[in-house]
Write a protein that holds these residues in place. Sequence first.
Motif, mmCIF file in Angstrom:
data_model
loop_
_atom_site.group_PDB
_atom_site.id
_atom_site.type_symbol
_atom_site.label_atom_id
_atom_site.label_comp_id
_atom_site.label_asym_id
_atom_site.label_seq_id
_atom_site.Cartn_x
_atom_site.Cartn_y
_atom_site.Cartn_z
ATOM 1 N N GLY A 280 0.815 -1.207 0.000
ATOM 2 C CA GLY A 280 0.000 0.000 0.000
ATOM 3 C C GLY A 280 0.844 1.249 0.000
ATOM 4 N N SER A 281 0.209 2.388 -0.274
ATOM 5 C CA SER A 281 0.915 3.662 -0.418
ATOM 6 C C SER A 281 1.382 4.218 0.920
ATOM 7 C CB SER A 281 -0.004 4.693 -1.091
ATOM 8 O OG SER A 281 -0.418 4.244 -2.362
ATOM 9 N N ALA A 282 2.360 5.104 0.850
ATOM 10 C CA ALA A 282 2.843 5.820 2.026
ATOM 11 C C ALA A 282 2.188 7.189 2.086
ATOM 12 C CB ALA A 282 4.360 5.966 1.957
ATOM 13 N N ARG A 283 2.077 7.721 3.287
ATOM 14 C CA ARG A 283 1.522 9.064 3.484
ATOM 15 C C ARG A 283 2.517 9.896 4.272
ATOM 16 N NH1 ARG A 283 -3.968 9.555 2.574
ATOM 17 N NH2 ARG A 283 -5.095 7.589 2.228
ATOM 18 N N PRO A 284 2.644 11.178 3.930
ATOM 19 C CA PRO A 284 3.543 12.022 4.721
ATOM 20 C C PRO A 284 3.019 12.184 6.137
ATOM 21 C CG PRO A 284 2.248 13.358 3.215
ATOM 22 C CD PRO A 284 1.959 11.925 2.862
ATOM 23 N N GLN A 285 3.916 12.425 7.068
ATOM 24 C CA GLN A 285 3.491 12.644 8.448
ATOM 25 C C GLN A 285 2.649 13.915 8.535
ATOM 26 O OE1 GLN A 285 7.074 12.752 10.799
ATOM 27 N NE2 GLN A 285 7.263 10.525 10.860
ATOM 28 N N VAL A 286 1.498 13.780 9.182
ATOM 29 C CA VAL A 286 0.572 14.910 9.277
ATOM 30 C C VAL A 286 1.223 16.090 9.985
ATOM 31 C CG1 VAL A 286 -1.611 15.699 10.251
ATOM 32 C CG2 VAL A 286 -1.460 13.433 9.204
ATOM 33 N N ALA A 287 1.945 15.825 11.063
ATOM 34 C CA ALA A 287 2.570 16.912 11.818
ATOM 35 C C ALA A 287 3.586 17.657 10.958
ATOM 36 C CB ALA A 287 3.241 16.363 13.076
ATOM 37 N N ALA A 288 4.344 16.922 10.163
ATOM 38 C CA ALA A 288 5.346 17.555 9.308
ATOM 39 C C ALA A 288 4.673 18.409 8.230
ATOM 40 C CB ALA A 288 6.240 16.494 8.682
ATOM 41 N N ALA A 289 3.597 17.888 7.651
ATOM 42 C CA ALA A 289 2.875 18.655 6.624
ATOM 43 C C ALA A 289 2.270 19.927 7.227
ATOM 44 C CB ALA A 289 1.790 17.789 6.006
ATOM 45 N N LEU A 290 1.739 19.815 8.434
ATOM 46 C CA LEU A 290 1.171 20.994 9.091
ATOM 47 C C LEU A 290 2.251 22.032 9.389
ATOM 48 C CD1 LEU A 290 -1.391 19.368 11.552
ATOM 49 C CD2 LEU A 290 -1.884 20.653 9.454
ATOM 50 N N ARG A 291 3.440 21.575 9.729
ATOM 51 C CA ARG A 291 4.536 22.526 9.973
ATOM 52 C C ARG A 291 4.890 23.272 8.699
ATOM 53 N NH1 ARG A 291 6.480 18.388 13.444
ATOM 54 N NH2 ARG A 291 7.834 17.524 11.816
ATOM 55 N N VAL A 292 4.906 22.567 7.567
ATOM 56 C CA VAL A 292 5.177 23.231 6.287
ATOM 57 C C VAL A 292 4.120 24.295 6.011
ATOM 58 C CG1 VAL A 292 5.213 22.913 3.778
ATOM 59 C CG2 VAL A 292 6.453 21.322 5.248
ATOM 60 N N LEU A 293 2.846 23.924 6.164
ATOM 61 C CA LEU A 293 1.771 24.872 5.895
ATOM 62 C C LEU A 293 1.820 26.066 6.844
ATOM 63 C CD1 LEU A 293 -1.214 22.441 5.198
ATOM 64 C CD2 LEU A 293 0.062 23.793 3.533
ATOM 65 N N ALA A 294 2.115 25.813 8.112
ATOM 66 C CA ALA A 294 2.195 26.910 9.084
ATOM 67 C C ALA A 294 3.341 27.862 8.747
ATOM 68 C CB ALA A 294 2.372 26.345 10.489
ATOM 69 N N ARG A 295 4.483 27.296 8.392
ATOM 70 C CA ARG A 295 5.646 28.124 8.045
ATOM 71 C C ARG A 295 5.345 28.989 6.821
ATOM 72 N NH1 ARG A 295 9.392 24.223 6.551
ATOM 73 N NH2 ARG A 295 8.825 24.522 4.362
ATOM 74 N N GLU A 296 4.752 28.381 5.810
ATOM 75 C CA GLU A 296 4.490 29.131 4.587
ATOM 76 C C GLU A 296 3.314 30.095 4.749
ATOM 77 O OE1 GLU A 296 6.597 29.329 2.429
ATOM 78 O OE2 GLU A 296 7.823 27.563 2.826
ATOM 79 N N TYR A 297 2.374 29.766 5.633
ATOM 80 C CA TYR A 297 1.286 30.699 5.904
ATOM 81 C C TYR A 297 1.833 31.957 6.561
ATOM 82 C CZ TYR A 297 -3.069 32.634 7.754
ATOM 83 O OH TYR A 297 -4.126 33.463 8.041
ATOM 84 N N ALA A 298 2.771 31.776 7.489
ATOM 85 C CA ALA A 298 3.402 32.940 8.132
ATOM 86 C C ALA A 298 4.140 33.775 7.097
ATOM 87 C CB ALA A 298 4.355 32.476 9.230
ATOM 88 N N ALA A 299 4.833 33.105 6.156
ATOM 89 C CA ALA A 299 5.552 33.836 5.108
ATOM 90 C C ALA A 299 4.569 34.580 4.209
ATOM 91 C CB ALA A 299 6.395 32.864 4.286
ATOM 92 N N ALA A 300 3.446 33.930 3.888
ATOM 93 C CA ALA A 300 2.441 34.580 3.043
ATOM 94 C C ALA A 300 1.854 35.798 3.728
ATOM 95 C CB ALA A 300 1.337 33.582 2.686
ATOM 96 N N ARG A 301 1.564 35.687 5.025
ATOM 97 C CA ARG A 301 1.012 36.819 5.758
ATOM 98 C C ARG A 301 2.001 37.975 5.810
ATOM 99 N NH1 ARG A 301 -3.638 36.564 8.850
ATOM 100 N NH2 ARG A 301 -3.177 38.778 9.015
#
Length: 321
Positions: A280-301
């Motif tokens: 079966g397929s692998a999935r990225p770690q949710v916590a790691a993905a959320l950290r990416v989104l949080a970091r880039e959201y701060a940069a976007a703001r």
Amino acid sequence: MATWPKTLDQAGITDPALRRDYSEQRQLVAHYARAEYTAVRLLLPAPLVPDVIAATAFMHHSDNLIDQGPAEERIAALADWESRVHAALKSGEADEPVLRTLLDTLARQPQLRQYVEDFLAGAPLEVKTAGFATERDLQHYIDGYSLPAFLLIACLLGDGAPTAPYVAGCRTFIEASQRLDFLNDLAEDLAGGRLGIPEEHLTRHGLTPTGLTGKDGTAVDGLRPLLGDQVRQIRSGLSASYGLVDLVPARNRPFVRALVSIQGLTLRAAARKGTTLLDGSARPQVAAALRVLAREYAAARRGRDTESAVSGGGPTADKTA
């Protein structure tokens, strides 16, 4: 992040019927591509969000028509869909929400029309492809279908028509992403009789598609070095894909960085899973993905606050979800 009604307002979409159409496409995209939808809503400027959603919904609707069933039925479905799309493009009118939002987006993003045509022209390749004998066959598929599909969205992220260097950067990214998809979907593709890794790569390691479905020790031993080769190639492509960040306006760079970074997390998960990708397929770690989104959201703001201050508007005031 602006609320959805304010997002439509900022995009200049005021007609009530069109707002309902965009809202329907938004719900569909959020359902089948939740992570990507979240990145679009969080990281892209509000005026661009409905356009990206409309293009994504069109791509997904088109792909669904040709993804399942006998080849003859899918070819017929594609021909009917292509006829309806071209009629809508010619007349400027449509009776389906997915096409009405596409037409409205084209009015703001005229560069999209060429990529709609390119995508439809390449769609028969998706229907007819049951696997790849050689690396050359895979490259032909990427050029003919994967790249035009990605450019439906990527052409909206720049200012005007994409430049040759930008298209080349998109080609680098989509090749790495497509290889990753085929690697990560190994179990599903083997079960469906359509393997995305070229057979010549399997042969190099003493493997065959039928041998992989048996999951015997010999197959697993040969699969390890094959996976290693694929992971290294994908990692190199994703690393080079960060060059895309400098080819889009500053306001869209957080989204592009997140797009590449989350693919990197998926690759890391697939590499960790190794030969158990046969299960079966692998999935990225949710916590790691959320950290990416949080970091880039701060940069976007920060970027939007800077733009607002430079234009005399002061810091961004809209904090609604």
